[in-house]
Design a protein around this motif. Structure first.
Motif, PDB file in Angstrom:
ATOM      1  N   ARG A  95       0.819  -1.217   0.000  1.00 13.79           N
ATOM      2  CA  ARG A  95       0.000   0.000   0.000  1.00 13.79           C
ATOM      3  C   ARG A  95       0.851   1.264   0.000  1.00 13.79           C
ATOM      4  N   ASP A  96       2.087   1.154   0.500  1.00 13.85           N
ATOM      5  CA  ASP A  96       2.933   2.334   0.612  1.00 13.85           C
ATOM      6  C   ASP A  96       3.739   2.613  -0.654  1.00 13.85           C
ATOM      7  N   LEU A  97       3.709   1.690  -1.630  1.00  7.41           N
ATOM      8  CA  LEU A  97       4.491   1.858  -2.852  1.00  7.41           C
ATOM      9  C   LEU A  97       3.735   2.785  -3.808  1.00  7.41           C
ATOM     10  N   THR A  98       4.389   3.843  -4.251  1.00  7.09           N
ATOM     11  CA  THR A  98       3.680   4.821  -5.084  1.00  7.09           C
ATOM     12  C   THR A  98       4.381   5.160  -6.395  1.00  7.09           C
ATOM     13  N   ASP A  99       5.615   4.679  -6.586  1.00  6.74           N
ATOM     14  CA  ASP A  99       6.374   5.077  -7.778  1.00  6.74           C
ATOM     15  C   ASP A  99       5.636   4.715  -9.065  1.00  6.74           C
ATOM     16  N   LYS A 100       5.139   3.482  -9.154  1.00  2.88           N
ATOM     17  CA  LYS A 100       4.504   3.021 -10.397  1.00  2.88           C
ATOM     18  C   LYS A 100       3.213   3.785 -10.686  1.00  2.88           C
ATOM     19  N   ILE A 101       2.405   4.001  -9.669  1.00  2.00           N
ATOM     20  CA  ILE A 101       1.133   4.679  -9.933  1.00  2.00           C
ATOM     21  C   ILE A 101       1.325   6.177 -10.147  1.00  2.00           C
ATOM     22  N   ALA A 102       2.383   6.726  -9.556  1.00  2.00           N
ATOM     23  CA  ALA A 102       2.663   8.152  -9.786  1.00  2.00           C
ATOM     24  C   ALA A 102       2.965   8.385 -11.263  1.00  2.00           C
ATOM     25  N   ALA A 103       3.627   7.433 -11.888  1.00  3.80           N
ATOM     26  CA  ALA A 103       3.961   7.555 -13.310  1.00  3.80           C
ATOM     27  C   ALA A 103       2.720   7.479 -14.194  1.00  3.80           C
ATOM     28  N   ASP A 104       1.628   6.884 -13.660  1.00  4.04           N
ATOM     29  CA  ASP A 104       0.395   6.733 -14.445  1.00  4.04           C
ATOM     30  C   ASP A 104      -0.557   7.918 -14.301  1.00  4.04           C
ATOM     31  N   GLN A 105      -0.285   8.778 -13.352  1.00  9.57           N
ATOM     32  CA  GLN A 105      -1.192   9.903 -13.137  1.00  9.57           C
ATOM     33  C   GLN A 105      -1.159  10.854 -14.335  1.00  9.57           C
ATOM     34  N   GLY A 106      -2.334  11.210 -14.820  1.00  9.96           N
ATOM     35  CA  GLY A 106      -2.423  12.108 -15.962  1.00  9.96           C
ATOM     36  C   GLY A 106      -2.254  11.422 -17.307  1.00  9.96           C
ATOM     37  N   SER A 107      -2.061  10.092 -17.310  1.00 10.83           N
ATOM     38  CA  SER A 107      -1.883   9.388 -18.591  1.00 10.83           C
ATOM     39  C   SER A 107      -3.254   9.087 -19.209  1.00 10.83           C
ATOM     40  N   ASP A 108      -3.228   8.632 -20.467  1.00  7.97           N
ATOM     41  CA  ASP A 108      -4.463   8.294 -21.188  1.00  7.97           C
ATOM     42  C   ASP A 108      -4.817   6.819 -21.065  1.00  7.97           C
ATOM     43  N   VAL A 109      -4.112   6.084 -20.206  1.00 10.81           N
ATOM     44  CA  VAL A 109      -4.266   4.634 -20.178  1.00 10.81           C
ATOM     45  C   VAL A 109      -5.705   4.195 -19.889  1.00 10.81           C
ATOM     46  N   PHE A 110      -6.406   4.923 -19.033  1.00  6.99           N
ATOM     47  CA  PHE A 110      -7.767   4.505 -18.661  1.00  6.99           C
ATOM     48  C   PHE A 110      -8.748   4.737 -19.800  1.00  6.99           C
ATOM     49  N   ASP A 111      -8.615   5.866 -20.472  1.00  5.78           N
ATOM     50  CA  ASP A 111      -9.459   6.119 -21.644  1.00  5.78           C
ATOM     51  C   ASP A 111      -9.176   5.101 -22.746  1.00  5.78           C
ATOM     52  N   GLU A 112      -7.899   4.749 -22.908  1.00  5.24           N
ATOM     53  CA  GLU A 112      -7.528   3.749 -23.919  1.00  5.24           C
ATOM     54  C   GLU A 112      -8.202   2.419 -23.625  1.00  5.24           C
ATOM     55  N   PHE A 113      -8.145   1.998 -22.366  1.00  2.17           N
ATOM     56  CA  PHE A 113      -8.723   0.698 -22.010  1.00  2.17           C
ATOM     57  C   PHE A 113     -10.230   0.702 -22.155  1.00  2.17           C
ATOM     58  N   ARG A 114     -10.865   1.798 -21.793  1.00  2.37           N
ATOM     59  CA  ARG A 114     -12.324   1.849 -21.956  1.00  2.37           C
ATOM     60  C   ARG A 114     -12.692   1.751 -23.441  1.00  2.37           C
ATOM     61  N   ALA A 115     -11.910   2.407 -24.299  1.00  2.00           N
ATOM     62  CA  ALA A 115     -12.177   2.333 -25.741  1.00  2.00           C
ATOM     63  C   ALA A 115     -11.985   0.908 -26.253  1.00  2.00           C
ATOM     64  N   GLN A 116     -10.949   0.228 -25.760  1.00  2.28           N
ATOM     65  CA  GLN A 116     -10.721  -1.165 -26.162  1.00  2.28           C
ATOM     66  C   GLN A 116     -11.866  -2.067 -25.703  1.00  2.28           C
ATOM     67  N   LEU A 117     -12.337  -1.829 -24.489  1.00  9.31           N
ATOM     68  CA  LEU A 117     -13.413  -2.665 -23.943  1.00  9.31           C
ATOM     69  C   LEU A 117     -14.718  -2.479 -24.696  1.00  9.31           C
ATOM     70  N   GLU A 118     -14.925  -1.306 -25.262  1.00 11.91           N
ATOM     71  CA  GLU A 118     -16.131  -1.084 -26.057  1.00 11.91           C
ATOM     72  C   GLU A 118     -16.197  -2.073 -27.217  1.00 11.91           C
ATOM     73  N   LYS A 119     -15.030  -2.512 -27.688  1.00 12.51           N
ATOM     74  CA  LYS A 119     -14.975  -3.477 -28.781  1.00 12.51           C
ATOM     75  C   LYS A 119     -14.884  -4.914 -28.255  1.00 12.51           C
ATOM     76  N   LYS A 120     -14.010  -5.127 -27.280  1.00 16.37           N
ATOM     77  CA  LYS A 120     -13.724  -6.485 -26.824  1.00 16.37           C
ATOM     78  C   LYS A 120     -14.732  -7.018 -25.806  1.00 16.37           C
ATOM     79  N   ALA A 121     -15.335  -6.132 -25.031  1.00 17.35           N
ATOM     80  CA  ALA A 121     -16.211  -6.566 -23.942  1.00 17.35           C
ATOM     81  C   ALA A 121     -17.585  -5.911 -24.058  1.00 17.35           C
ATOM     82  N   ARG A 122     -18.032  -5.762 -25.295  1.00 17.95           N
ATOM     83  CA  ARG A 122     -19.317  -5.104 -25.547  1.00 17.95           C
ATOM     84  C   ARG A 122     -20.441  -5.790 -24.752  1.00 17.95           C
ATOM     85  N   GLY A 123     -21.199  -4.978 -24.033  1.00 19.10           N
ATOM     86  CA  GLY A 123     -22.323  -5.511 -23.282  1.00 19.10           C
ATOM     87  C   GLY A 123     -21.987  -5.964 -21.881  1.00 19.10           C
ATOM     88  N   LEU A 124     -20.698  -6.097 -21.559  1.00 19.97           N
ATOM     89  CA  LEU A 124     -20.305  -6.552 -20.232  1.00 19.97           C
ATOM     90  C   LEU A 124     -20.222  -5.380 -19.259  1.00 19.97           C
TER      91      LEU A 124
END
Length: 697
Positions: free
Chosen positions: A201-230
């Motif tokens: 819980r105290d490790l923050t280096d990896k998630i700090a690097a993800d802050q402000g990135s587009d990774v979450f929007d990218e995954f949601r866009a991928q899921l619209e195709k791969k996991a439609r309806g789920l």
């Protein structure tokens, strides 16, 4: 002290041992035992470090499935992990076998992790319509970064220990096979080096690097195709995003909120039903567990076409040698070229190595003579649907094959007993209906004839498991379970278009329900000629099968995707179906010939007529004993026809809708349309009268 979790000390290492066969699942006794053992270890002044290890073949493999759907008894797993993580003595998790779901979450709640090189880890909750609810979505990103955590959590796929080491999920990997010894050595090294408690819980280096990135929007866009309806994959993204954007405690609260939303989703019920049904289906009614199995160490296949080649690959993939027999060398050469191309495509995608391509190809041989089958254990005939040809083949197999060899037909509709009548050994004859493409589709519909021996039934079910298929044993009738129901749906879909709907309207209703493709797109994929030959065979046998505009497509060589034109047209390199005005004209001409005045048809009518006719037929299949249980039908449709697993299969879905709703509609269509397909099933009527469901059978 709990009987399933014990504590003892070895030197300066306090050992917490879970022993809860068969897979050390996280039931109430294990959770309580873990807390009690940890408390004892913390009080043990001689213990400098604590080691969590499991007996048996695996680390904690996940939740206790016997508690699914029941209120959680305290302590909950998040509570247990909170106590472990806050231990002031280092806690080491020693992983062997699998650490899945709550098992991996338990390991992540410890301070260090060691794994045998053969171990696998993963968070597969999404496959049950859930998300990891004991900190998995909050701790894993802190070790791997958000992108890899999202990949693992939204797919539910496992990773092996070597990859887990590279990702930072485990701290070390041991090449041996004694997890306790490896764990003790690692724990002693931590004590000797004076390593501190290290909370994920105290490790923050990896998630700090993800802050402000587009990774979450990218995954949601991928899921619209791969996991439609789920539902749950999108909630998994929300939870991992909370790990990156919120403090740990707030992220845990958000994970719990999202977990509860998944628990309340009707998709959870459907996916959990699918999960259990897939496992239950291998238990065949009336077939003793100790039924002897025949050895299947070599296989013969008749036909090197799409089906034969795909079937051959299944056996080569698991190291079983295959001999394919064809009539002409050119057909054999063409089939082998396609098999090689399929394997090489898999190698290009990184799924197998180039060495494995050659290893598997070396297991497949060809011949132009049935004499090549004289020593094989199993022969599968995979030629097109023609009873006369199949009977001729089985007569030849009867003369050539050794006593005890299993003779199987890949027929999708034809009478297994009639095929068996061409032999002197009907007890050895069985149906093994693979689904196209046979090297990809998971369903294997095994069909018992009236004289098929129990040994043969048990063996083909074991073969299904060996080649990584989901085997379902069904009875013998036209179309068996899957195609018998499909043809009822297909007839209604055709009738709906005849009456005024368009093929694309019918298909959209089915894809909106969750199917990957509709009735007519599926016909194009399978090949218009396949259905045409089946209809012609039925006509030749004396059945009254009316002509249709689909026959006209076949006669014009519009055979579907393989000719770039069928019900839809297709562009080079694309499988996207495109409505074709030429087909609209064919349909319009057909309506004129039949004297039909088209009308507007609602989506609701399409849904009811396509789906309720299937459910009524499924009920008749259960009445007749062609399927032993409703879950057998559900598994056939989920793994063979793309019925959305989150709806649990057609019979489970019917239970959710209410069988009285189904029956009322069936009776209405029987009054309005008539026909045997709309004659209400006696079983359906009885269940409604008794207030029961298919699940009660």
């Amino acid at each position: 002290m709990s009987e399933v979790v014990t504590y003892n000390r070895e030197g300066t290492v306090g050992v917490i041992t879970v022993d809860y066969p068969p897979v050390n699942a996280l039931g109430h006794a294990v959770r309580s035992g873990l807390l009690a053992a940890l408390e004892q270890g913390l009080k043990d002044s001689e213990a400098k470090v604590l080691l969590l290890v499991c007996e048996g073949r695996t680390f904690i493999a996940g939740a206790d499935i016997r508690e699914f759907g029941k209120p959680i008894q305290e302590p909950s797993l998040p509570e247990v992990m909170n106590v472990f993580e806050n231990s002031d003595k280092p806690v080491v998790a020693a992983i062997h076998g699998t650490a899945l779901g709550g098992g991996l979450e338990t390991a992540l709640g410890c301070h260090y992790r060691i794994a045998l090189s053969s171990a696998k880890v993963g968070l597969p909750e999404v496959k049950l319509g859930l998300l990891p609810g004991a900190g998995g979505t909050q701790r894993l990103p802190r070790l791997t970064g958000a992108r890899k955590a999202l990949e693992m959590i939204t797919t539910g796929e496992f990773v092996g220990a070597p990859e887990a080491l590279k990702l930072g999920i485990v701290d070390t990997v041991d090449e041996g096979d004694d997890i306790k010894s490896a764990g003790l050595a690692f724990a002693n090294s931590i004590a000797d080096e004076g390593k501190p408690v290290r909370r994920v819980r105290d490790l923050t280096d990896k998630i700090a690097a993800d802050q402000g990135s587009d990774v979450f929007d990218e995954f949601r866009a991928q899921l619209e195709k791969k996991a439609r309806g789920l539902f749950s994959p999108f909630k998994c993204v929300d939870a991992v995003e909370a790990a990156v954007t919120l403090p740990f405690d707030e992220g845990m609260k958000r994970e719990r909120e999202l977990f509860v939303q998944c628990m309340d989703s009707p998709q959870r019920g459907g996916l959990i039903h699918s999960f259990f049904a897939e496992r239950e289906v291998s238990k065949v009614k009336g077939l003793a567990k100790d039924t002897p199995l025949r050895d299947v160490n070599s296989v013969g296949i008749i036909g090197a076409g799409t089906m034969g080649g795909g079937i051959a690959m299944n056996f080569a993939n698991v190291g079983i040698p295959v001999t394919i027999v064809e009539v002409k060398q050119e057909a054999l050469d063409k089939g082998f070229a396609i098999i090689r191309k399929n394997y090489e495509n898999s190698a290009k995608k990184g799924r197998i190595t180039t060495e494995q391509v050659e290893e598997r190809m070396a297991l497949i041989s060809g011949s132009l003579s049935y004499d090549a089958f004289k020593d094989v254990d199993l022969v599968i005939e995979a030629v097109f649907e023609n009873m006369a040809i199949k009977k001729e083949i089985f007569g030849q197999l009867d003369a050539v094959c050794k006593p005890g060899a299993i003779l199987a037909s890949n027929t999708s509709t034809l009478d297994i007993d009639e095929i068996a009548s061409a032999t002197k050994r009907p007890e050895d004859v069985v149906g093994m209906h693979f689904f196209s493409p046979a090297n990809v589709m998971k369903l294997l519909e095994n069909v018992r004839g009236s004289k098929t021996s129990d040994e043969v039934k048990a063996t083909v079910m074991a073969v299904a498991k060996k080649i990584k298929k989901v085997g379902v044993l069904v009875g013998n009738c036209y179309g068996f379970v899957g195609n018998r129901m499909l043809h009822k749906r297909g007839a209604e879909a055709m009738a709906l278009v005849n009456e005024g709907a368009t093929p694309q309207q019918v298909d959209k209703v089915l894809t909106d329900l969750g199917y990957p493709m509709g009735q007519f797109a599926m016909s194009d994929l399978a090949g218009i000629d396949v259905g045409y030959r089946i209809r012609q065979e039925r006509r030749n046998s004396g059945e009254d099968v009316p002509l249709s505009w689909m026959d006209k497509l076949a006669e014009q060589d519009r055979l579907g995707q393989k000719t770039m034109a069928g019900v839809y047209r297709y562009e080079e390199g694309s499988r996207k179906p495109i409505p074709d005005p030429a087909v609209d004209a064919i349909i319009a001409d057909f309506r004129k010939e039949q004297g039909i005045s088209p009308r507007d048809i609602t989506d609701q009518e399409i849904l009811e007529r396509c789906m309720f006719v299937m459910i009524n037929e499924g009920a008749k299949i259960l009445e007749e004993g062609v399927a032993d249980r409703a879950l057998d039908i559900d598994v056939v449709w989920i793994f063979g026809y793309g019925f959305p697993a989150y709806r649990g299969g057609p019979m489970f879905w019917a239970d959710q809708l209410g069988l009285d709703t189904i029956l009322n509609a069936v009776e209405k269509y029987h009054d309005d349309i008539g026909g045997d397909q709309w004659k209400p099933s006696a079983l359906l009527k009885r269940l409604v009268a008794e207030g029961k469901s298919f699940a009660d059978l």
